[in-house]
Design a protein around this motif. Structure first.
Motif: not given
Ligand code: ADP
Ligand code: MG
Length: 496
Positions: A99-120
């Motif tokens: 996307y034009a406003d994403l100059p790296t061509g990728y977004q750094i995110s967390q997918f398989t191992h997020p920092i927090v799991t579960g909650g309410y």
């Protein structure tokens, strides 16, 4: 709207039978931090375009991301505040798309191992009821830049100030069953994040925005196909978008059609959602661990330290207000919704010198929610810039409790206090507003009026008790509203 939602079980009656609404929300919350997630650029809102962009944010080759530990602490704090499990190891992945406003061509995110799991979190519903909504996960990711397509006929404008700012994506389970539950969820989440100080919750500036996933199903059946409404940035719009979407899906399903899984946009001017694109699947993004970043390791000590500094959160505060000050559940929830209001309330209660501290606490709550909020709305003033001192509100309530002034007169004093900033005591003196509590004086006035109104007195005695109020009115008028109302009542009854 063509459907009706029943109050009790949230089911919708279509002409082919009952339907259940299922909603899950993905909320993007901008992390409060001076610097971006992987660069030192400023995150200040409203700067000139492209003035807060490092080489990394601009996607220049060879630049390396360095994790901002403040953002990590904020995510941990948020995880704890939402009752989740903080993962000691989490991984940053690249989510690839162009996307034009994403100059790296990728977004750094967390997918398989997020920092927090579960909650309410527990949402507040009508009549003091609450409902627990499960949270699936919270992960950290970068925001993209901002494109503007309507400033020029041939060009789009791109502002990268936002590119790389840290977001927490907070994903709920599909536990909500109506637009109002979804609205209550966003309100409660916003309140908790603001208490934690991990997101300012400013929806107009886009610091908090929700993607709403919604589907319908027959009660008891598996989940239906959902549509996702992207980037809703107000609680009211969320309600409107979901209402529209329910009606749209209902019509399709009742006609025997199928819902297409897709991403839709809400147009708040038209009050409708429209299709933006077909929904991508995770594999379309070719997620893989970012080779420039090592797994994120957090120590138990670090989590413990953050735990120790957690503020009292709204639900706990609410329970304490009910217990400690005898407030109703409703008043308590109004006062705890914003931390600053809750602090202000308690500090006024502490300045009250009244012997009956329960009565004072309740009266202060009434005054705050009624007169003070009313005036704040009218005058567009926030709790930090009230035109009178905190102690003066306590003093005003104390004057009512000790009988110096009636509640009605107190409202006049309040208006004056707001205008002049003077203390209630000095205003009562200056304007001669002390309550008249001298029984003989009140008795004289009552006798005078009853003599003047002999005919009405006759009527009253021959069976027209509703005239009582008429006499009260005359007595009060004669005493310029300053007479002690319960004394007037008592003496008048005796005389009649
Ligand atoms: P993504 O949208 O990124 O593909 P998920 O598939 O995990 O991610 O779902 C995201 C959100 O959609 C979650 O909040 C989840 O609760 C909600 N959701 C999933 N399935 C449904 C459904 N059938 N109806 C309504 N909401 C759903
Ligand atoms: Mg999604």
């Amino acid at each position: 709207m063509s459907h009706t939602m029943s109050e009790t079980n949230n089911l919708i009656k279509g002409h082919t039978g009952l339907w259940e609404v299922v909603i899950g929300l993905e909320v993007h919350a901008q992390v409060v931090s001076k610097a971006k997630l992987f660069s030192g650029s400023s995150t200040d809102f409203g700067a000139d375009p492209n003035t807060q962009v490092s080489f990394l944010d601009a996607g220049m080759p060879g630049m390396l991301p360095v994790i901002n530990s403040v953002c990590v602490d904020q995510a941990i704090k948020t995880g704890l505040g939402l009752n989740g499990i903080i993962n000691l190891v989490s991984v940053f992945d690249r989510k690839n798309y162009f996307y034009a406003d994403l100059p790296t061509g990728y977004q750094i995110s967390q997918f398989t191992h997020p920092i927090v799991t579960g909650g309410y979190l527990d949402i507040d519903l009508e009549e003091g009821k609450s409902k627990r909504i499960a949270i699936t996960r919270i992960h950290l990711e970068q925001d993209a830049g901002k494109s503007t397509h309507d400033l020029h006929p041939n060009f789009s404008y791109i502002d990268l100030n936002r590119a790389g700012i840290a977001l927490m994506e907070i994903v709920s389970e599909p536990d909500m069953r109506s637009p109002s539950e979804a609205m209550a969820y966003v309100k409660k989440l916003r309140s908790i994040l603001r208490y934690l100080g991990s997101c300012d919750g400013n929806m107009e500036q886009g610091s908090l925005r929700a993607d709403a996933n919604i589907s319908l199903r027959r009660p008891g059946e598996p989940l239906g196909t959902r549509a996702e409404i992207k980037n809703v940035n107000s609680v009211r719009f969320l309600g409107q978008a979901l209402d529209y979407e329910i009606a749209r899906q209902l019509e399709i399903l009742e006609d025997g059609g199928e819902i297409v899984q897709e991403t839709r946009l809400f147009d708040h001017n038209k009050g409708e959602t429209r299709s933006m694109r077909n929904k991508e699947d995770a594999h379309d993004y070719r997620y893989f661990p970012d080779p420039d970043l090592r797994p994120l390791i957090v120590s138990k000590e670090r989590i413990e330290k953050i735990k120790q500094n957690m503020p009292e959160l709204p639900d706990v505060k609410k329970a304490r207000f009910i217990e400690e000050y005898g407030l109703t559940s409703y008043d308590a929830s109004v006062l705890v919704a914003e931390q600053e209001i809750a602090f202000y309330y308690e500090s006024v209660v502490k300045s009250s010198g009244s012997k009956d501290s329960h009565q004072a606490a309740k009266l202060i709550a009434n005054w705050l929610i009624g007169e003070v909020f009313g005036a704040m709305n009218r005058e567009n003033v926030d709790i930090k810039s009230l035109p009178f001192k905190e102690q003066n509100l306590a003093e005003l309530v104390d004057l009512i409790i000790d009988g110096t002034i009636s509640g009605k007169i107190a409202k006049d004093v309040f208006v004056n206090m707001w205008k002049t900033g003077k203390s209630p005591q000095s205003l009562v003196k200056e304007l001669g507003l002390e309550q008249i509590s001298d029984p003989s004086l009140i008795e004289n006035v009552i006798e005078k009026i009853l003599t003047e109104q002999a005919a009405k007195v006759e009527e009253y005695r021959s069976g027209k008790p509703q005239l009582f109020g008429f006499f009260i009115g005359l007595v009060m008028k004669e005493l310029q509203g300053k007479a002690n109302p319960s004394l007037v009542n008592e003496i008048l009854k005796k005389k009649l």
